[in-house]
Design a protein around this motif. Structure first.
Motif, PDB file in Angstrom:
ATOM      1  N   LEU A 125       0.847  -1.087  -0.073  1.00  0.00           N
ATOM      2  CA  LEU A 125       0.000   0.005   0.113  1.00  0.00           C
ATOM      3  C   LEU A 125       0.976   1.202  -0.022  1.00  0.00           C
ATOM      4  O   LEU A 125       0.765   2.237  -0.822  1.00  0.00           O
ATOM      5  CB  LEU A 125      -1.018   0.124   1.241  1.00  0.00           C
ATOM      6  CG  LEU A 125      -1.674   1.192   1.353  1.00  0.00           C
ATOM      7  CD1 LEU A 125      -2.718   1.643   0.179  1.00  0.00           C
ATOM      8  CD2 LEU A 125      -2.616   1.159   2.747  1.00  0.00           C
ATOM      9  N   ARG A 129       1.370   3.946  -2.874  1.00  0.00           N
ATOM     10  CA  ARG A 129       0.835   5.277  -2.720  1.00  0.00           C
ATOM     11  C   ARG A 129       2.296   6.457  -2.730  1.00  0.00           C
ATOM     12  O   ARG A 129       1.939   7.293  -3.375  1.00  0.00           O
ATOM     13  CB  ARG A 129       0.636   5.334  -1.263  1.00  0.00           C
ATOM     14  CG  ARG A 129       0.407   6.940  -0.694  1.00  0.00           C
ATOM     15  CD  ARG A 129      -0.868   7.335  -1.540  1.00  0.00           C
ATOM     16  NE  ARG A 129      -0.984   8.877  -0.937  1.00  0.00           N
ATOM     17  CZ  ARG A 129      -0.310  10.006  -1.414  1.00  0.00           C
ATOM     18  NH1 ARG A 129       0.749  10.032  -2.304  1.00  0.00           N
ATOM     19  NH2 ARG A 129      -0.461  11.195  -1.016  1.00  0.00           N
ATOM     20  N   VAL A 231      -2.504  -0.342  -6.817  1.00  0.00           N
ATOM     21  CA  VAL A 231      -2.572   0.919  -6.191  1.00  0.00           C
ATOM     22  C   VAL A 231      -2.405   1.921  -7.076  1.00  0.00           C
ATOM     23  O   VAL A 231      -2.970   2.797  -7.146  1.00  0.00           O
ATOM     24  CB  VAL A 231      -1.918   0.970  -4.802  1.00  0.00           C
ATOM     25  CG1 VAL A 231      -1.969   2.479  -4.338  1.00  0.00           C
ATOM     26  CG2 VAL A 231      -2.378   0.069  -3.582  1.00  0.00           C
ATOM     27  N   THR A 255      -7.128   4.865   1.274  1.00  0.00           N
ATOM     28  CA  THR A 255      -7.464   3.681   2.337  1.00  0.00           C
ATOM     29  C   THR A 255      -9.133   3.063   1.579  1.00  0.00           C
ATOM     30  O   THR A 255      -9.314   1.882   1.758  1.00  0.00           O
ATOM     31  CB  THR A 255      -7.511   4.009   3.646  1.00  0.00           C
ATOM     32  OG1 THR A 255      -8.361   5.103   4.062  1.00  0.00           O
ATOM     33  CG2 THR A 255      -6.289   4.237   4.229  1.00  0.00           C
ATOM     34  N   PHE A 259      -7.237   1.451  -1.997  1.00  0.00           N
ATOM     35  CA  PHE A 259      -6.682   0.145  -1.283  1.00  0.00           C
ATOM     36  C   PHE A 259      -7.861  -0.894  -1.346  1.00  0.00           C
ATOM     37  O   PHE A 259      -7.507  -2.039  -1.529  1.00  0.00           O
ATOM     38  CB  PHE A 259      -6.311   0.465   0.022  1.00  0.00           C
ATOM     39  CG  PHE A 259      -5.913  -0.759   0.899  1.00  0.00           C
ATOM     40  CD1 PHE A 259      -4.631  -1.444   0.254  1.00  0.00           C
ATOM     41  CD2 PHE A 259      -6.195  -1.217   2.048  1.00  0.00           C
ATOM     42  CE1 PHE A 259      -4.211  -2.444   0.985  1.00  0.00           C
ATOM     43  CE2 PHE A 259      -5.881  -2.278   2.851  1.00  0.00           C
ATOM     44  CZ  PHE A 259      -4.698  -3.010   2.045  1.00  0.00           C
TER      45      PHE A 259
END
Length: 340
Positions: A125, A129, A231, A255, A259
């Motif tokens: 993640l 990101r 992602v 999130t 995600f």
């Protein structure tokens, strides 16, 4: 019946029908590979201690003196009745062997999967990101290293580092403590919980740490790369830009939107990772003297016990097919696009 439920039902039926030839192909491969292996399995298992008449009798009992097609039909029929044969060496039913030792392999596999998820998902993640950052570069190097490192090498290094430390480096549990735990489910941790022996539960968890981490690192790189790529792709979607335009915080965008959608492809590859975990479990169990099916498989290979090896490999193949089907069904439930 609604269109969605009809589509799901049709997909499940199609998947079940496709599983039949898949299972037959796997069973045929196991049968053929065991027959083309060099040497006579009865002679190898007997260690040259039997006379010609005794060997002929053993071959007759094992059905190896029958025509190949008849052997194949008997093999398929027995598997259909969950009969995987009786070992040459110790005359144990392979089914009983799976029941007695399967709990240890199941505990190790679940522990490794938990380790891979706990490590792989957050790293993937943050790597996606913060693309091309120092963290992202380090995460990619880490994923490649863990994927390429042989599991037995990782296990030996872990034993070397923690030898004499606070973590056990071999066995499933302390032998003296295990005497106070009755075998009920053949899953030691569960049996210890049923017995209310929390010292044994704690001891079992400590013994599980190093083997689980060793085996989990084998597939953690797959989770990191899958999450990272998905992602990155999700963050480039139009609905993400729309969410940002509405003033939603970047943390919530990542999130709650990116995600969650990035997890869907990960579920798809879980079935393949189970196959890799079962393969890695064989070497992990040998390295840590873990009393699972993998350790028994290596012992029977060394003893040239043809029936035991064939039965265990068959069970592994069937488990992989079952898990693959289960993952497909779950994927169809959460992603309607899979059904059509």
């Amino acid at each position: 019946m609604s269109k969605q439920s009809g589509g799901l039902g049709r997909y499940i039926v199609q998947r079940l029908l496709l599983a039949v030839p898949m299972v037959l192909i796997l069973l045929t491969l196991v049968f053929v590979l065991m027959r083309v292996a060099p040497g006579d399995p009865v002679s190898a298992a007997a260690g040259g201690k039997l006379s010609a008449a005794q060997l002929a009798e053993k071959r007759h009992i094992a059905g190896l003196d029958k025509p190949l097609l008849e052997q194949y039909w008997n093999y398929i029929s027995n598997v259909a009745h969950l009969d995987f044969g009786t070992t040459f060496v110790d005359h144990r039913k392979v089914t009983d062997l799976i029941v007695d030792n399967g709990g240890a392999t199941l505990s190790l596999t679940i522990g490794a999967l938990i380790v891979a998820i706990l490590i792989g998902l957050p790293i993937g993640l943050f790597s996606g990101r913060f693309r091309d950052s120092a963290f992202d570069v380090g995460a990619r190097v880490f994923s490649i290293t863990t994927y390429a490192a042989p599991v037995f090498v990782t296990g030996l290094l872990a034993q070397l580092v923690f030898s004499g430390g606070s973590l056990p480096v071999s066995d499933q549990a302390d032998q003296l403590m295990s005497l106070n735990v009755d075998t009920t489910t053949h899953i030691y941790i569960v049996d210890a919980m049923i017995a209310g022996n929390w010292d044994a539960v704690n001891d079992a968890l400590l013994h599980l740490v190093l083997p689980s981490v060793t085996l989990g690192l084998l597939i953690v790189g797959v989770f990191i790369r899958m999450i990272r790529v998905n992602v990155i792709q999700t963050l480039q979607g139009d609905y993400i830009e729309a969410a940002r335009a509405r003033g939603i915080k970047e943390s919530a965008v990542v999130t709650k939107h990116a995600f969650r959608n990035a997890l869907v492809p990960v579920i798809t590859v879980l079935g393949l990772q189970v196959a890799m975990l079962l393969g890695g479990a064989v070497l992990t169990e040998k390295t840590f003297n873990w009393p699972g099916i993998g350790l028994m498989l290596i012992q029977y290979i060394n003893q040239r016990d043809y029936v035991a090896v064939q039965g265990i490999v068959t069970v592994f193949a069937l488990v992989v097919v079952f898990i693959s089907m289960l993952i497909d069904f779950v994927n169809a439930l959460i992603d309607p696009r899979v059904r059509y």
